[in-house]
Design an enzyme around this catalytic site. Sequence first.
Site, PDB file in Angstrom:
ATOM      1  N   SER A   1      38.066  38.966  36.977  1.00  0.00           N
ATOM      2  CA  SER A   1      39.366  38.491  36.501  1.00  0.00           C
ATOM      3  C   SER A   1      39.573  38.742  35.009  1.00  0.00           C
ATOM      4  CB  SER A   1      39.518  36.995  36.792  1.00  0.00           C
ATOM      5  OG  SER A   1      39.486  36.742  38.177  1.00  0.00           O
TER       6      SER A   1
ATOM      7  N   ASP B   1      45.040  40.273  40.329  1.00  0.00           N
ATOM      8  CA  ASP B   1      43.956  40.709  39.440  1.00  0.00           C
ATOM      9  C   ASP B   1      42.898  41.543  40.158  1.00  0.00           C
ATOM     10  OD1 ASP B   1      42.858  38.644  40.899  1.00  0.00           O
ATOM     11  OD2 ASP B   1      42.032  37.576  39.186  1.00  0.00           O
TER      12      ASP B   1
END
Length: 609
Positions: free
Chosen positions: A304, A474
């Site tokens: 992430s 993401d």
Amino acid sequence: MDRMIKRLTKNKWTLPLILVVVLYLKSLFLLVTLYEASPRIFLMSLLSFAPISVIVSFSFLFEGRKKLIYLFLVNAFYSITFYADMTYFDGLNRLFSLYVLYLKNISPEFAASTGEYFMNLNFLVFTDLPFALYFVVKSKGIVKRETEAVKRNREATLKKISLFGTAFAMSFIVMLTQFFTVSKTAGIENYENHALMLSPVGNHMINMAAYVRDSVKRLSEEEVSEVDAWFNRNSTHFSIDQQYEDLKGILAGKNLIVVHFESLESFVLDYEFEGQEITPSINKLMENSISFPNVYEQIQEGVSSDSELMFNTGLYPAQKGSAFMSYGENTYFALPKLLQRSGYHTMAVHGDKDTFWNRDIVYPNIGIDDYIHEDLFEDKRYSGLGILDESLFKQSVKEIERTSKPYYSYVMTVTSHTPFTIEEEHRYLGVPGEDNDAGYLESIHYTDYHLGKFYEELEEKGELDNTAIIVFGDHEGIHKYHESALPENNKKVPFFIHIPGMEGMEVDTIGGQVDMLPTILYLLGAEEETYSDKVMGSNLLREGVGSVILSTGEVIGVPHDMDHLTEAPYISNLILTGDYFAVSDTDIDLDDIIEVVHSGERKKDTYLD
């Protein structure tokens, strides 16, 4: 037992050879676990002997129990490392590395996403350790320590050094020959193959050397020139498709809300369960958005945080570890820093610890004024990896209301992250079962539902009159961490820019997450020459089919310049490890860009209803 111990330790070669065989068998077990049992895997596993022999050769420098202890510690170390490899590979498709040990600020909740991998047959790598430890303990008093006379014996010392030197040199030469040969083999650019092609022990040796190198990395003049040359070539890759020329500046002066949607895969946008859309809120927003359906994830070990890096700085991730952790204090060109300098108030809202992925250090460095983390939330209800996204979006509305305008708000969800164990009360779809597929669909739907409520509340409060909302996934979620019966996703992630009142359009250009920032800069009205030497992606509104290089090295699409594209991750790694913007002549004074972004001049009213 006493006689066997004496016999095994009497011969200088016996125990080292036994350990070579033991570590080879563990390496083979690791490779079979990571890949499959096949003749090819067995043949490739033979590459393990040379690097294992290099490590074991150091045992010839010791005598008696010291040798036993050294061999036991080597066995224990690699047993633990191989176990970590198998566990880590399940989640990230690569071996464990020293770069991960550097991630000292990873939130404790991260363990929840990998805990399910621990109870499995991987523990077999430890089965011999109790016997080895017993052997070491039992040897005390049986295997005599070196006498002071032996220690002072020059001839004995020279013999030990000679034996070590011979064993080390032979195995090291073979290992280097293997590495140089493999480095020219197709597939080595894919990190998923490194355990197989470099061998598990060899991969870790290279990793340790790279870690030491990167920890003291300083860019040479030649490397700075190499990066400069890459950016010069990159400046020719921003030709805009004529049909999108009128979009330039459409975001100028607007408030920007970025929703970093955790684990959002593209397939869910078109997927339904018993006639129910999984993402009805997103689908509705996309009706008035510029959407990019062919964007692929490009994350590395930083997962992430790598997505955040690419979105906010336009750089590819570090090839090892996380740029946020290892290079958080670098000098960066960054979107929030640009907007901050042009009068925007910038903030980030995330329902996790402020130290998670080192964000407490990185965010101020890239221009985030306020970081609203879990300690500052009013509603701290947890689920899975962090605070519920319902609380996240409610907190975000409050922060947006109290901030000055214009603003940049980076909102990062968390409920849709693995392990997808969302509570029954938050399962709005009614998907039966407790498996990962059901949990994933329910988690995504839950976050999407509260994204819709977030939008409605902003609309009611008049916050959307001059605001654009950017949403992107993401990385993959269900297909990244679990076996799944859901439709294939092929590493695609949603990316769209919603402007209330705008007629929706779809841009089919192939690209990656590193292309998001240059696209947004164009829509903000910035001139390409002011950022083409600072970002590594390319505008998704460009001419042509487009292209992307994945983290595995695979190229999709039709590159404008194949060599230029395939060099990009390497160049970005130089930028990160050597803090390029701090040592080069590149001007990251943002005044040239700020003038346009701050002006608020928009010529694009024809796109609004």
